[in-house]
Design an enzyme around this catalytic site. Structure first.
Site, PDB file in Angstrom:
ATOM      1  N   GLY A  14      16.788 -15.351-132.410  1.00  0.00           N
ATOM      2  CA  GLY A  14      16.022 -16.666-132.586  1.00  0.00           C
ATOM      3  C   GLY A  14      15.320 -16.159-132.665  1.00  0.00           C
ATOM      4  N   GLN A  15      14.298 -15.685-133.505  1.00  0.00           N
ATOM      5  CA  GLN A  15      12.756 -15.760-133.875  1.00  0.00           C
ATOM      6  C   GLN A  15      12.758 -16.111-134.971  1.00  0.00           C
ATOM      7  OE1 GLN A  15      10.689 -11.769-133.947  1.00  0.00           O
ATOM      8  NE2 GLN A  15       8.850 -12.561-133.966  1.00  0.00           N
ATOM      9  N   HIS A  27       4.849 -13.108-130.259  1.00  0.00           N
ATOM     10  CA  HIS A  27       3.964 -13.630-129.095  1.00  0.00           C
ATOM     11  C   HIS A  27       4.487 -14.195-127.697  1.00  0.00           C
ATOM     12  CE1 HIS A  27       7.084 -16.468-131.956  1.00  0.00           C
ATOM     13  NE2 HIS A  27       7.851 -17.044-131.075  1.00  0.00           N
ATOM     14  N   ASP A  79       2.541 -24.827-127.211  1.00  0.00           N
ATOM     15  CA  ASP A  79       3.869 -25.261-128.205  1.00  0.00           C
ATOM     16  C   ASP A  79       4.023 -26.711-129.142  1.00  0.00           C
ATOM     17  OD1 ASP A  79       6.555 -23.192-128.444  1.00  0.00           O
ATOM     18  OD2 ASP A  79       7.185 -25.306-128.627  1.00  0.00           O
TER      19      ASP A  79
HETATM   20  P1  AMP Z   1      10.014 -18.162-131.255  1.00  0.00           P
HETATM   21  O1  AMP Z   1      11.300 -18.879-131.790  1.00  0.00           O
HETATM   22  O2  AMP Z   1      10.186 -17.692-130.394  1.00  0.00           O
HETATM   23  O3  AMP Z   1       9.617 -17.627-132.566  1.00  0.00           O
HETATM   24  O4  AMP Z   1       9.587 -19.244-130.920  1.00  0.00           O
HETATM   25  C1  AMP Z   1       8.578 -20.175-131.718  1.00  0.00           C
HETATM   26  C2  AMP Z   1       7.812 -21.278-131.408  1.00  0.00           C
HETATM   27  O5  AMP Z   1       6.328 -21.386-132.215  1.00  0.00           O
HETATM   28  C3  AMP Z   1       9.159 -22.699-131.529  1.00  0.00           C
HETATM   29  O6  AMP Z   1       8.729 -22.137-129.432  1.00  0.00           O
HETATM   30  C4  AMP Z   1       8.386 -23.307-131.985  1.00  0.00           C
HETATM   31  O7  AMP Z   1       7.371 -24.754-131.398  1.00  0.00           O
HETATM   32  C5  AMP Z   1       6.793 -22.737-132.385  1.00  0.00           C
HETATM   33  N1  AMP Z   1       5.945 -23.500-132.985  1.00  0.00           N
HETATM   34  C6  AMP Z   1       6.252 -23.724-134.515  1.00  0.00           C
HETATM   35  N2  AMP Z   1       5.503 -24.474-134.596  1.00  0.00           N
HETATM   36  C7  AMP Z   1       4.085 -24.515-134.100  1.00  0.00           C
HETATM   37  C8  AMP Z   1       2.572 -25.148-133.804  1.00  0.00           C
HETATM   38  N3  AMP Z   1       2.393 -25.250-135.216  1.00  0.00           N
HETATM   39  N4  AMP Z   1       2.085 -24.941-133.341  1.00  0.00           N
HETATM   40  C9  AMP Z   1       2.428 -23.974-131.678  1.00  0.00           C
HETATM   41  N5  AMP Z   1       4.121 -23.788-131.772  1.00  0.00           N
HETATM   42  C10 AMP Z   1       4.450 -23.987-132.680  1.00  0.00           C
END
Ligand code: AMP
Ligand code: ZN
Length: 112
Positions: A92-93, A99, A30
């Protein structure tokens, strides 16, 4: 889905630090880690959230969960870990490609 960030990571168009790969799944660190280990596990195929994946391909959902367990073992999370998948607005997705977060390496607080 060319406008999906995680599809672009799968295609290599956006860089990520991969830590585990199978034919149908990918795991990468992440970008904003919330714990010493914070890895995201995704199916290579686009599904918007866990409910959509469960409906479309329950076998792939099992593979994603199995990959998350493999990541936790590979990261040496012997003290325990948390698998989390935010689904929809209330959770909060923010990225609408399903994922599973693998979180560990410290004592994790309560949820909610
Ligand atoms: P969610 O809030 O469950 O949708 O999680 C999305 C996650 O994606 C968050 O923890 C972000 O930090 C992560 N994220 C966003 N952009 C990237 C990226 N380019 N590479 C890796 N993780 C990312
Ligand atoms: Zn996608």
């Amino acid at each position: 889905m060319s406008d999906c960030l995680f599809c672009r990571i799968v295609s290599g168009e956006v860089a990520a630090t991969a830590v585990h790969e199978t034919g149908r799944t990918l795991a990468f660190r992440d970008i904003g880690p919330q714990a010493p280990t914070h890895v995201l596990v995704i199916p290579r195929e686009h599904h918007p959230d866990v409910a959509a994946l469960s409906d479309a391909d329950p076998g792939l959902l099992a593979e994603v969960l199995g990959a998350a367990v493999a990541v936790a073992r590979q990261e040496g999370l012997t003290g325990g870990y948390r698998l989390l998948t935010n689904t929809g607005e209330d959770a909060g997705q923010t990225v609408h490609h399903v994922h599973v977060h693998v979180l560990g390496g410290r004592r994790l607080g309560a949820l909610g």
